[in-house]
Design a protein around this motif. Sequence first.
Motif, PDB file in Angstrom:
ATOM      1  N   GLY A  40       0.821  -1.307   0.049  1.00 42.87           N
ATOM      2  CA  GLY A  40       0.063   0.184  -0.023  1.00 42.87           C
ATOM      3  C   GLY A  40       0.866   1.337  -0.036  1.00 42.87           C
ATOM      4  O   GLY A  40       0.640   2.170  -0.702  1.00 42.87           O
ATOM      5  N   ALA A  43       2.131   1.787  -3.403  1.00 38.77           N
ATOM      6  CA  ALA A  43       1.037   2.261  -4.397  1.00 38.77           C
ATOM      7  C   ALA A  43       0.948   3.720  -4.442  1.00 38.77           C
ATOM      8  O   ALA A  43       0.701   4.417  -5.331  1.00 38.77           O
ATOM      9  CB  ALA A  43      -0.038   1.343  -3.989  1.00 38.77           C
ATOM     10  N   LEU A  44       1.109   4.126  -3.035  1.00 37.04           N
ATOM     11  CA  LEU A  44       1.228   5.588  -2.945  1.00 37.04           C
ATOM     12  C   LEU A  44       2.200   6.313  -3.722  1.00 37.04           C
ATOM     13  O   LEU A  44       1.864   7.404  -4.200  1.00 37.04           O
ATOM     14  CB  LEU A  44       0.956   5.994  -1.400  1.00 37.04           C
ATOM     15  CG  LEU A  44      -0.011   5.839  -0.649  1.00 37.04           C
ATOM     16  CD1 LEU A  44       0.019   6.000   0.777  1.00 37.04           C
ATOM     17  CD2 LEU A  44      -1.538   6.488  -1.174  1.00 37.04           C
ATOM     18  N   LYS A  48      -1.207   6.334  -6.407  1.00 35.64           N
ATOM     19  CA  LYS A  48      -2.458   5.436  -5.956  1.00 35.64           C
ATOM     20  C   LYS A  48      -3.040   7.028  -5.121  1.00 35.64           C
ATOM     21  O   LYS A  48      -2.212   7.533  -4.424  1.00 35.64           O
ATOM     22  CB  LYS A  48      -2.652   4.500  -5.091  1.00 35.64           C
ATOM     23  CG  LYS A  48      -3.838   4.188  -4.391  1.00 35.64           C
ATOM     24  CD  LYS A  48      -3.649   2.878  -3.680  1.00 35.64           C
ATOM     25  CE  LYS A  48      -5.259   2.687  -3.021  1.00 35.64           C
ATOM     26  NZ  LYS A  48      -5.106   1.596  -2.016  1.00 35.64           N
ATOM     27  N   ARG A  49      -4.391   7.105  -5.095  1.00 32.43           N
ATOM     28  CA  ARG A  49      -5.088   8.234  -4.267  1.00 32.43           C
ATOM     29  C   ARG A  49      -5.133   7.911  -2.912  1.00 32.43           C
ATOM     30  O   ARG A  49      -4.995   6.546  -2.653  1.00 32.43           O
ATOM     31  CB  ARG A  49      -6.395   8.659  -4.734  1.00 32.43           C
ATOM     32  CG  ARG A  49      -6.677   9.185  -6.272  1.00 32.43           C
ATOM     33  CD  ARG A  49      -7.852   9.839  -6.548  1.00 32.43           C
ATOM     34  NE  ARG A  49      -7.949  10.471  -7.696  1.00 32.43           N
ATOM     35  CZ  ARG A  49      -7.261  11.791  -7.924  1.00 32.43           C
ATOM     36  NH1 ARG A  49      -6.549  12.446  -6.747  1.00 32.43           N
ATOM     37  NH2 ARG A  49      -7.105  12.312  -8.959  1.00 32.43           N
ATOM     38  N   SER A  54      -5.031   6.498   6.007  1.00 40.24           N
ATOM     39  CA  SER A  54      -3.718   6.140   5.607  1.00 40.24           C
ATOM     40  C   SER A  54      -2.781   6.423   6.955  1.00 40.24           C
ATOM     41  O   SER A  54      -1.733   6.013   7.011  1.00 40.24           O
ATOM     42  CB  SER A  54      -3.247   6.538   4.343  1.00 40.24           C
ATOM     43  OG  SER A  54      -3.669   6.157   3.114  1.00 40.24           O
ATOM     44  N   ARG A  94       5.929  11.259  -1.175  1.00 41.59           N
ATOM     45  CA  ARG A  94       4.552  11.337  -1.072  1.00 41.59           C
ATOM     46  C   ARG A  94       4.163  11.830   0.284  1.00 41.59           C
ATOM     47  O   ARG A  94       4.681  11.082   1.434  1.00 41.59           O
ATOM     48  CB  ARG A  94       3.735  10.317  -1.439  1.00 41.59           C
ATOM     49  CG  ARG A  94       2.323  10.179  -1.630  1.00 41.59           C
ATOM     50  CD  ARG A  94       1.777  10.964  -2.991  1.00 41.59           C
ATOM     51  NE  ARG A  94       0.336  11.089  -2.975  1.00 41.59           N
ATOM     52  CZ  ARG A  94      -0.531  10.135  -3.270  1.00 41.59           C
ATOM     53  NH1 ARG A  94       0.087   9.033  -3.783  1.00 41.59           N
ATOM     54  NH2 ARG A  94      -1.833  10.335  -3.447  1.00 41.59           N
ATOM     55  N   LEU A 113      -0.742  13.820  -9.626  1.00 42.26           N
ATOM     56  CA  LEU A 113      -0.797  12.316  -9.555  1.00 42.26           C
ATOM     57  C   LEU A 113      -0.733  11.632 -10.838  1.00 42.26           C
ATOM     58  O   LEU A 113      -0.134  10.452 -11.003  1.00 42.26           O
ATOM     59  CB  LEU A 113      -2.248  12.114  -8.737  1.00 42.26           C
ATOM     60  CG  LEU A 113      -2.001  12.078  -7.248  1.00 42.26           C
ATOM     61  CD1 LEU A 113      -3.326  11.529  -6.553  1.00 42.26           C
ATOM     62  CD2 LEU A 113      -0.775  11.535  -6.673  1.00 42.26           C
ATOM     63  N   ASP A 114      -1.230  12.318 -11.849  1.00 44.16           N
ATOM     64  CA  ASP A 114      -1.138  11.533 -13.166  1.00 44.16           C
ATOM     65  C   ASP A 114       0.074  11.149 -13.699  1.00 44.16           C
ATOM     66  O   ASP A 114       0.591  10.483 -14.381  1.00 44.16           O
ATOM     67  CB  ASP A 114      -2.075  11.978 -14.321  1.00 44.16           C
ATOM     68  CG  ASP A 114      -1.587  13.647 -14.614  1.00 44.16           C
ATOM     69  OD1 ASP A 114      -1.083  14.278 -13.363  1.00 44.16           O
ATOM     70  OD2 ASP A 114      -1.778  14.160 -15.721  1.00 44.16           O
ATOM     71  N   ASN A 117       1.726   8.664 -11.634  1.00 52.39           N
ATOM     72  CA  ASN A 117       1.233   7.549 -12.070  1.00 52.39           C
ATOM     73  C   ASN A 117       2.026   6.976 -13.195  1.00 52.39           C
ATOM     74  O   ASN A 117       2.376   5.812 -13.413  1.00 52.39           O
ATOM     75  CB  ASN A 117      -0.109   7.368 -12.365  1.00 52.39           C
ATOM     76  CG  ASN A 117      -0.724   6.183 -12.382  1.00 52.39           C
ATOM     77  OD1 ASN A 117      -0.716   5.518 -13.221  1.00 52.39           O
ATOM     78  ND2 ASN A 117      -1.710   5.767 -11.158  1.00 52.39           N
ATOM     79  N   ASP A 121       4.674   3.706 -13.303  1.00 53.21           N
ATOM     80  CA  ASP A 121       4.545   2.550 -14.186  1.00 53.21           C
ATOM     81  C   ASP A 121       5.575   2.013 -15.048  1.00 53.21           C
ATOM     82  O   ASP A 121       6.015   0.892 -15.060  1.00 53.21           O
ATOM     83  CB  ASP A 121       3.601   2.702 -15.279  1.00 53.21           C
ATOM     84  CG  ASP A 121       1.991   3.058 -14.895  1.00 53.21           C
ATOM     85  OD1 ASP A 121       1.818   2.360 -13.822  1.00 53.21           O
ATOM     86  OD2 ASP A 121       1.241   3.507 -15.698  1.00 53.21           O
ATOM     87  N   GLN A 131      -4.244  -9.751 -10.120  1.00 52.64           N
ATOM     88  CA  GLN A 131      -3.812  -8.447 -11.044  1.00 52.64           C
ATOM     89  C   GLN A 131      -3.342  -8.995 -12.281  1.00 52.64           C
ATOM     90  O   GLN A 131      -2.214  -8.810 -12.716  1.00 52.64           O
ATOM     91  CB  GLN A 131      -3.072  -7.661 -10.173  1.00 52.64           C
ATOM     92  CG  GLN A 131      -3.314  -7.001  -9.318  1.00 52.64           C
ATOM     93  CD  GLN A 131      -2.348  -6.106  -8.379  1.00 52.64           C
ATOM     94  OE1 GLN A 131      -1.556  -6.768  -8.054  1.00 52.64           O
ATOM     95  NE2 GLN A 131      -2.685  -4.887  -7.987  1.00 52.64           N
TER      96      GLN A 131
END
Length: 551
Positions: A40, A43-44, A48-49, A54, A94, A113-114, A117, A121, A131
């Motif tokens: 998790g 992922a942040l 991830k939002r 959190s 973050r 965030l985009d 992201n 990737d 997944q």
Amino acid sequence: MLTQLSIKNFALIDSLQVEFDKGLTIITGETGAGKSILLGGLALILGKRADLSSLKDKERKCVIEAEFAVKKYKLKDFFSANDLDYDDQTIIRREILPSGKSRAFVNDVPVRLDVLNALGDQLIDIHSQHQTLQLTDNQFQFQVIDTLATITDEVFSYQELLKTYQTTQKELKKTRETQADLEKEHDYNMFLLKELEEAKLEKVVLTDLEAQYERLNNAEDIKTNLSASEQLLSDENVGILNLLSELQVSSGKLANIAPEFDSLAERIKSSYIELDDVYNEIMNLQGDVEFNPEQLEEISGKLQKIFDLQKKHNVLAVEELLAIQAELSEKAQISESIEDVILAKEKELSAISKQLKEAAKIIHKKRSEGIPILVQQLEKILATLGMPNARFNIKAQLTDQFYTNGMDDLQFLFSANKGGNFNELKKAASGGELSRVMLCIKAILSKYMQLPTIMFDEIDTGVSGEVASKMARIMQHMGKSMQVFSITHLPQIAAKGKQHFKVYKQDINEITTTHLKQLHEEERVQEIAQMLSGAKISDSALANAKELLKS
């Protein structure tokens, strides 16, 4: 490659800081120890939002920071395109504030965030048994085949050409729309243009024209007032000039008597000369003034035409009418030449289309040659992973459509059982089978390209024994050219890691916290032995653990 990870005030983690190495890294721990918390946090970092849930302590901010070695990933263009400061050792941070707001930074530069992201990737690929959608994605399937067929450069060139084709298509469409609009307005625009051209506005000075009109329109009044002025100046008895002449004689006599009257005599003389000059000009002006109805009517008509045009076009100046005339003239020229522009665009589009088709045929040919290589490697590796009857039916069918990566329709079918029908991957394979297929594909791709760090989250669920050992060897081999993480419950896989970390919980002062600890050699033996035999570690489990670590 992920080199460092720091997590503060996130979920059950109070503070955690760890360094990672290249190769295969193993993460183990009891169910519920917090492995999902670790994922998790990552992922942040990957965009991830987040929300207030959190935060471990709602009064303090949560900070997650990861350092990546990115030199091999060729990301300088990405950093430049997104106004980021590039560094071979890139730090992503973050922050989640107690207010609920979230902030993200790449090398201390704030990012959306985009963007985070998109960068994430290219740095980490987190994969679990659940997944596997990427595997069934058509674009991913093309990427796999194109990598093995070594045509990524050809596909990129095709895509650049396709962008040009699409741009030209849009330009042609816009030009045709312009032509249609011009055709609708053509007759009216030509009427307006002719009307403005006939007004001959280029030669018009409106103030001069208005002055001429006023002069002609008031000719009688002008002549009458000039005549009256003449009379006042030249009347024999009471005319100003005659009276002033007598005054001049008197002042001259005074000047002869005493010098102090010289100045007065001179002033009277000057006034006489000035008024005499005025008289002569009035006489000349009277000769110039004449009533000309025809010229008055002509100028009046011209002025009225200009005022009507100004009102019609909602402007106040002749210069604005001239600008409208120029615009209409340009439209008329465009309307006359636009057909030639369209023909030229159509010819250009046809030429690009021909190039695209030729490029697509080359791509199709090489894909068709690369598919058997992929099928052979996939089926061979899957056979070692307990799927000896796995079969693939992969075909690239050339079409007449331009797609983003060629002109092929891809059929990527699979059968897991002997004599079974071929079907789409998501329909023909179970979750465990899809995981093994994905592992095989990632293993194959790692031979051909630099993959991002991959994290397998219990991808080994449902396998054991020799199959688990084979999966471990595959991941271990992948680790020779890239960074691989495996979160696992299987001792066969845990024993193959270059590094081994354990996730565990502690209860201190009735507060539960999650920790991550790197295990040294003896601790690894204990951990793997516990995975083999449970909480009560037997001598045989210890011996087996040592043997697994040596193999």
